[in-house]
Design an enzyme around this catalytic site. Structure first.
Site, PDB file in Angstrom:
ATOM      1  N   CYS A 136       1.316  -6.878   0.795  1.00 28.58           N
ATOM      2  CA  CYS A 136       1.632  -7.326  -0.566  1.00 28.58           C
ATOM      3  C   CYS A 136       2.545  -6.329  -1.285  1.00 28.58           C
ATOM      4  O   CYS A 136       2.079  -5.277  -1.750  1.00 28.58           O
ATOM      5  CB  CYS A 136       0.327  -7.524  -1.344  1.00 28.58           C
ATOM      6  SG  CYS A 136       0.612  -7.998  -3.059  1.00 28.58           S
ATOM      7  N   CYS A 139       1.725  -5.738  -5.033  1.00 32.19           N
ATOM      8  CA  CYS A 139       0.540  -4.907  -5.266  1.00 32.19           C
ATOM      9  C   CYS A 139       0.835  -3.427  -4.964  1.00 32.19           C
ATOM     10  O   CYS A 139       0.391  -2.552  -5.692  1.00 32.19           O
ATOM     11  CB  CYS A 139      -0.620  -5.343  -4.358  1.00 32.19           C
ATOM     12  SG  CYS A 139      -0.790  -7.113  -4.156  1.00 32.19           S
ATOM     13  N   ASP A 140       1.553  -3.153  -3.879  1.00 32.46           N
ATOM     14  CA  ASP A 140       1.622  -1.783  -3.368  1.00 32.46           C
ATOM     15  C   ASP A 140       2.992  -1.125  -3.413  1.00 32.46           C
ATOM     16  O   ASP A 140       3.098   0.085  -3.164  1.00 32.46           O
ATOM     17  CB  ASP A 140       1.122  -1.765  -1.904  1.00 32.46           C
ATOM     18  CG  ASP A 140      -0.312  -2.261  -1.796  1.00 32.46           C
ATOM     19  OD1 ASP A 140      -1.079  -2.032  -2.748  1.00 32.46           O
ATOM     20  OD2 ASP A 140      -0.653  -2.893  -0.786  1.00 32.46           O
TER      21      ASP A 140
END
Ligand code: FAD
Ligand code: NAP
Length: 323
Positions: A136, A139-140
């Site tokens: 992701c 997200c990261d």
């Protein structure tokens, strides 16, 4: 297992774009509607940086689109509760939905559970998951400012999310063929981006680390069999998706891979069980197509319940006449 007293007209499993649209259509038709979701409403939109192919918005952040869809879905009286659905039991005209310690009774059910990311299945992937290995970018990505990344895959996800990651890092896309599968516009953007490079005809065979975090990838060229080790700080894996349908396999409504088979009205082989969006066997998996499926299923669920009521009323009248 505690069964709730209320009998719903429709229960929608999964609150991605498909499920939210189905709940919107069902509740707006005055059906008592429950949306069961085991995570945050929005589904894959929560993991998508920018969406530019959803009409009405030139470009919108995935999580923002998710929030807007949720707000508009809930305005017609649908209920939303947490629930991780494990099984559907067919009981005459009722469908029993089992979710953890609770079960819910409904007349119709719409399965909208989407898909999950395929794993690469190489050494180091599990060990460094969350410590450099990610699925992701939204997200990261921000953890990798000024670093070097490998992105694995050649589809829309790998190329689009790989390009998104260049705002933080230098990106090398490792693809197993010499041409990409991604849509042309997504490819063109990546080719023009100086921070994106490509390793063609190659597989990532191993993800290396120092015990704490990722330090590199071992890559094999399939034409020359040459093996090289590339130093990277993170690996983003986008090698396709698989259906989120384990809970429904015993119903006999899936194909060999687990995609749920429906007709064009989103009806499965079992009356009163519909399936929509990415979990369905179909060619184009997009937000627009999930939303389209959701509208159709909400509408067909209404027709199904009307028929059911008519049938039950006719049976009751016949029984009274016989008495
Ligand atoms: P999902 O969005 O997958 O939602 C399914 C929901 O069901 C999830 O919230 C999940 O938690 C829930 N769920 C699953 N199992 C259960 C269970 N047993 N019990 C309860 N809840 C459950 N499409 C575009 O059109 N434009 C894009 O820019 C775009 N970018 C993308 C980027 C990435 C990285 C990816 C992976 C996909 C992208 N897509 C894009 C595709 C798009 O996101 C999907 O086609 C769409 O989200 C499918 O919607 P859905 O409602 O079928 O499923
Ligand atoms: P995908 O389209 O199935 O692409 C998967 C990619 O991974 C392919 O390039 C495939 O190679 C490669 N691959 C598969 N198994 C591999 C393995 N074991 N090792 C190495 N590479 C492997 O999956 P996706 O890109 O995640 O897209 C999923 C769905 O979401 C699609 O329907 C897509 O259109 C949609 N989506 C849409 C958007 C958008 O509209 N903007 C963005 C993202 C995703 P081959 O090419 O050789 O098969």
């Amino acid at each position: 297992m505690e069964q709730t007293e209320k009998i719903y007209d429709v229960i929608v499993i999964g609150a991605g774009p498909g499920g939210m649209t189905a709940a919107l259509y069902a509740s707006r038709s005055n059906l008592s509607t429950l949306l069961l979701e085991r995570g945050i409403p929005g589904g894959e939109m929560n993991n998508t940086a920018e969406v530019e192919n959803y009409p009405g918005f030139k470009s919108i952040l995935g999580p923002e689109l998710a929030e807007r869809m949720y707000e508009s879905t809930m305005q017609f009286g649908a209920e939303h509760v947490y629930g991780d659905v494990k099984r559907i039991v067919v009981d005459g005209d009722y469908r029993i939905i089992e979710a953890g310690k609770k079960s819910y009774k409904t007349r119709a059910v719409i399965i909208a559970t989407g898909s999950y990311h395929r794993k690469l299945g190489v050494p180091g992937e599990e060990q460094y998951n969350g410590r450099g290995v990610s699925y992701c970018a939204v997200c990261d990505g921000a953890f990798f400012k000024g670093k070097k990344l490998a992105v694995v895959g050649g589809g829309d996800s790998a190329v689009e999310e790989g390009t998104y990651l260049t705002q933080f890092a230098d990106v090398n896309i490792v693809h197993r063929r010499d041409e990409l599968r991604a849509q042309k516009i997504i490819q063109d953007r990546a080719f023009k981006n100086e921070k994106v490079s490509f390793t063609w005809d190659s597989f990532v065979e191993e993800i290396k680390g120092d015990g704490q975090k990722v330090t590199g990838v071992v890559i094999k060229n399939k034409n020359t069999n040459e093996i090289t080790e590339k130093a990277v700080d993170g690996v983003f894996i986008y090698v396709g998706i698989l259906p989120q349908s384990d809970a429904f396999r015993d119903l006999g409504i899936t194909d060999e891979e687990g995609w749920i088979i429906t007709n064009e009205h989103m009806e499965t082989a079992i009356p009163g069980i519909f399936a929509i969006g990415d979990v369905r066997q179909k060619l184009l998996r997009q937000i627009t197509t999930a939303v389209g499926d959701g509208g159709e299923a909400g509408n067909r669920a209404f027709a199904y319940i009307e028929d059911l009521h008519d049938r039950l009323a006719a049976a009751e009248a016949a029984a009274e006449t016989a008495d």
